[in-house]
Write a protein that holds these residues in place. Structure first.
Motif, short mmCIF file in Angstrom:
data_model
loop_
_atom_site.label_atom_id
_atom_site.label_comp_id
_atom_site.label_asym_id
_atom_site.label_seq_id
_atom_site.Cartn_x
_atom_site.Cartn_y
_atom_site.Cartn_z
N GLY A 17 40.14 66.88 41.34
CA GLY A 17 40.08 67.17 39.91
C GLY A 17 41.44 67.42 39.29
N SER A 18 42.48 67.44 40.12
CA SER A 18 43.79 67.85 39.60
C SER A 18 44.90 67.38 40.52
N GLY A 19 46.09 67.31 39.99
CA GLY A 19 47.32 67.17 40.78
C GLY A 19 47.31 66.07 41.83
N ILE A 20 47.64 66.45 43.04
CA ILE A 20 47.82 65.48 44.13
C ILE A 20 46.49 64.78 44.45
N GLY A 21 45.41 65.54 44.53
CA GLY A 21 44.11 64.94 44.86
C GLY A 21 43.68 63.90 43.85
N ASP A 39 35.49 68.45 43.71
CA ASP A 39 36.36 69.56 43.27
C ASP A 39 35.48 70.66 42.69
N LEU A 40 36.07 71.80 42.49
CA LEU A 40 35.39 72.88 41.78
C LEU A 40 35.23 72.56 40.31
N LYS A 41 36.17 71.72 39.81
CA LYS A 41 36.21 71.44 38.37
C LYS A 41 36.83 70.07 38.15
N ALA A 48 31.74 71.03 43.64
CA ALA A 48 31.35 71.93 44.72
C ALA A 48 32.55 72.74 45.18
N ASP A 49 32.24 73.90 45.76
CA ASP A 49 33.25 74.71 46.43
C ASP A 49 33.31 74.24 47.88
N VAL A 50 34.41 73.62 48.27
CA VAL A 50 34.49 73.05 49.63
C VAL A 50 34.39 74.13 50.71
N ALA A 51 34.65 75.39 50.32
CA ALA A 51 34.61 76.47 51.31
C ALA A 51 33.21 77.06 51.48
N ALA A 52 32.26 76.61 50.66
CA ALA A 52 30.91 77.16 50.75
C ALA A 52 30.20 76.64 52.00
N CYS A 76 42.26 67.39 50.01
CA CYS A 76 43.43 67.88 49.25
C CYS A 76 43.20 69.26 48.64
N ALA A 77 41.96 69.71 48.56
CA ALA A 77 41.70 71.00 47.90
C ALA A 77 42.52 72.09 48.58
N GLY A 78 43.17 72.88 47.78
CA GLY A 78 44.00 73.95 48.33
C GLY A 78 44.29 74.99 47.27
N GLU A 94 41.56 85.76 53.56
CA GLU A 94 40.39 85.02 54.04
C GLU A 94 40.06 83.84 53.13
N ARG A 95 40.22 84.02 51.84
CA ARG A 95 39.90 82.92 50.91
C ARG A 95 40.90 81.77 51.10
N VAL A 96 42.17 82.10 51.26
CA VAL A 96 43.17 81.04 51.48
C VAL A 96 42.82 80.25 52.74
N GLN A 170 53.18 66.44 54.45
CA GLN A 170 53.76 67.74 54.10
C GLN A 170 54.60 67.61 52.82
N PRO A 171 53.95 67.80 51.67
CA PRO A 171 54.71 67.66 50.42
C PRO A 171 55.76 68.76 50.28
N GLY A 172 56.85 68.41 49.63
CA GLY A 172 57.81 69.42 49.19
C GLY A 172 57.29 70.01 47.88
N ALA A 173 58.19 70.41 47.01
CA ALA A 173 57.77 70.99 45.72
C ALA A 173 57.37 69.87 44.77
N ILE A 174 56.08 69.86 44.43
CA ILE A 174 55.52 68.82 43.58
C ILE A 174 55.10 69.44 42.26
N ASP A 175 55.37 68.75 41.18
CA ASP A 175 55.05 69.25 39.84
C ASP A 175 53.56 69.05 39.56
N THR A 176 52.76 70.11 39.75
CA THR A 176 51.31 70.05 39.54
C THR A 176 50.85 71.36 38.88
N PRO A 177 49.58 71.43 38.49
CA PRO A 177 49.08 72.71 37.94
C PRO A 177 49.17 73.86 38.93
N MET A 178 49.27 73.56 40.25
CA MET A 178 49.42 74.65 41.22
C MET A 178 50.79 75.31 41.11
N1 LIG Z 1 52.18 71.18 44.44
C1 LIG Z 1 52.95 71.39 45.50
O1 LIG Z 1 54.16 71.63 45.38
C2 LIG Z 1 52.35 71.31 46.87
C3 LIG Z 1 53.24 71.36 47.95
C4 LIG Z 1 52.73 71.30 49.23
C5 LIG Z 1 51.38 71.18 49.42
N2 LIG Z 1 50.53 71.13 48.36
C6 LIG Z 1 49.11 71.00 48.64
O2 LIG Z 1 48.58 69.88 47.97
C7 LIG Z 1 47.19 70.10 47.72
C8 LIG Z 1 46.90 69.82 46.25
O3 LIG Z 1 47.62 70.76 45.48
P1 LIG Z 1 48.10 70.48 43.98
O4 LIG Z 1 49.51 70.85 43.89
O5 LIG Z 1 47.67 69.14 43.54
O6 LIG Z 1 47.29 71.64 43.25
P2 LIG Z 1 46.22 71.61 42.07
O7 LIG Z 1 45.92 73.03 41.82
O8 LIG Z 1 46.70 70.75 40.96
O9 LIG Z 1 44.97 70.91 42.74
C9 LIG Z 1 44.19 71.54 43.71
C10 LIG Z 1 42.74 71.24 43.41
O10 LIG Z 1 41.94 71.83 44.44
C11 LIG Z 1 40.80 72.35 43.83
N3 LIG Z 1 40.21 73.40 44.63
C12 LIG Z 1 40.73 74.60 44.94
N4 LIG Z 1 39.86 75.32 45.66
C13 LIG Z 1 38.75 74.54 45.79
C14 LIG Z 1 37.51 74.76 46.42
N5 LIG Z 1 37.22 75.90 47.05
N6 LIG Z 1 36.59 73.76 46.38
C15 LIG Z 1 36.86 72.61 45.73
N7 LIG Z 1 38.04 72.36 45.12
C16 LIG Z 1 38.96 73.32 45.15
C17 LIG Z 1 41.27 72.90 42.50
O11 LIG Z 1 40.20 73.07 41.59
C18 LIG Z 1 42.27 71.83 42.07
O12 LIG Z 1 41.66 70.84 41.27
C19 LIG Z 1 46.90 71.53 48.14
O13 LIG Z 1 46.33 71.52 49.44
C20 LIG Z 1 48.27 72.16 48.18
O14 LIG Z 1 48.33 73.26 49.06
C21 LIG Z 1 50.99 71.20 47.08
#
Ligand SMILES: NC(=O)c1ccc[n+]([C@@H]2O[C@H](COP(=O)([O-])OP(=O)(O)OC[C@H]3O[C@@H](n4cnc5c(N)ncnc54)[C@H](O)[C@@H]3O)[C@@H](O)[C@H]2O)c1
Length: 238
Positions: A17-21, A39-41, A48-52, A76-78, A94-96, A170-178
């Motif tokens: 739903g966002s960013g890298i995924g 995704d959650l959203k 869905a919540d992938v952790a459920a 990719c969810a994280g 625990e949530r992480v 293993q991404p470095g610093a990526i410009d995303t909503p995270m």
């Molecule tokens: N952005 C960075 O710099 C960076 C660097 C290294 C690794 N990563 C990893 O890349 C992945 C994607 O991150 P991103 O930067 O695109 O972040 P993001 O926040 O833009 O996207 C993460 C997505 O995961 C979803 N998500 C979170 N918890 C969830 C759950 N329980 N169930 C379903 N969906 C869930 C969020 O709703 C969100 O849409 C993550 O695993 C993150 O740890 C990101």
């Protein structure tokens, strides 16, 4: 002419739903793969919540109904946040782990019969440069991303005889909503990462998606069992 390198692949992408995924799902589709997004959203096929409990089994079952099979997983969810050690409540830690590690493990485990049957399964996990080092405020996150890398290596060893590859991008610093809140609140952190990268910039989600697509393709058929920094050269510098 559209590239059809992934034609015939049936993939699950979580966190789509966002960013890298989101970028990964779009890129896999652009290369001809069928993709079930979760995704959650956001604009995804399955909210869905992938952790459920039961979420991964449900997702795998949906993939079979929607695509007629499953041979590719890109979880990719994280989640991540900067929290000092003394602020790391048990529930946060625990949530992480539930989202970043346990959900990845369960998705792979529940897909094993389908991946084995496919004969050319692909698993691309998303670690981080913090799969290889620690950083202030990121105890839970760095520990979880180290775990993702170790999990990926173990999966590669066990499923390799069935033609399944498993790699950890293993991404470095990526410009995303995270990362946006941290970069806004700590501009010096953003500058640090821009300067640490040999290429002197942050990454874009597309920088990661393009590598994931390669690892999902037959071009990467002999690549398995390791982490790949996609970080503009940040880890290679002091
Ligand atoms: N952005 C960075 O710099 C960076 C660097 C290294 C690794 N990563 C990893 O890349 C992945 C994607 O991150 P991103 O930067 O695109 O972040 P993001 O926040 O833009 O996207 C993460 C997505 O995961 C979803 N998500 C979170 N918890 C969830 C759950 N329980 N169930 C379903 N969906 C869930 C969020 O709703 C969100 O849409 C993550 O695993 C993150 O740890 C990101």
């Amino acid at each position: 002419m559209a590239c059809e390198r992934l034609k015939g692949r049936k993939a699950i992408v979580t966190g789509a739903g966002s960013g890298i995924g989101a970028a990964v799902a779009a890129r896999l589709r652009a290369e001809g793969a069928q993709v079930l997004t979760c995704d959650l959203k956001g604009e995804v096929d399955h909210l869905a919540d992938v952790a459920a409990q039961g979420a991964s089994a449900d997702l795998v079952a949906r993939a079979v109904v929607a695509m007629g099979g499953l041979d590719t997983l890109v979880p990719c969810a994280g989640i991540s946040a900067f929290t000092p050690l003394e602020g790391h409540e048990d529930a946060y830690f625990e949530r992480v782990f539930a989202v970043n590690v346990f959900a990845v493990f369960r998705l792979v485990r529940d897909a094993v019969p389908l991946l084995k049957a496919a004969g050319n399964g692909r698993i691309v996990t998303i670690g981080s440069t913090t799969s290889s080092f620690g950083d202030e405020g990121l105890a839970a996150y760095a520990a979880s991303k180290h775990a993702v890398l170790g999990l990926t290596k173990a999966i590669a060893a066990e499923l390799g005889p069935f033609g399944v590859t498993a790699t950890c991008v293993q991404p470095g610093a990526i410009d995303t909503p995270m990362t946006a809140p941290a970069f806004t609140e700590m501009p010096e952190y953003k500058t640090f990462w821009e300067n640490k990268a040999s290429l002197r910039r942050l990454g874009e989600p597309q920088d990661i998606a393009d590598v994931v697509a390669f690892l999902c393709s037959d071009d990467a058929r002999f690549v398995t069992g390791h982490g790949l920094w996609v970080d503009g050269g940040a880890m290679a510098r002091h």
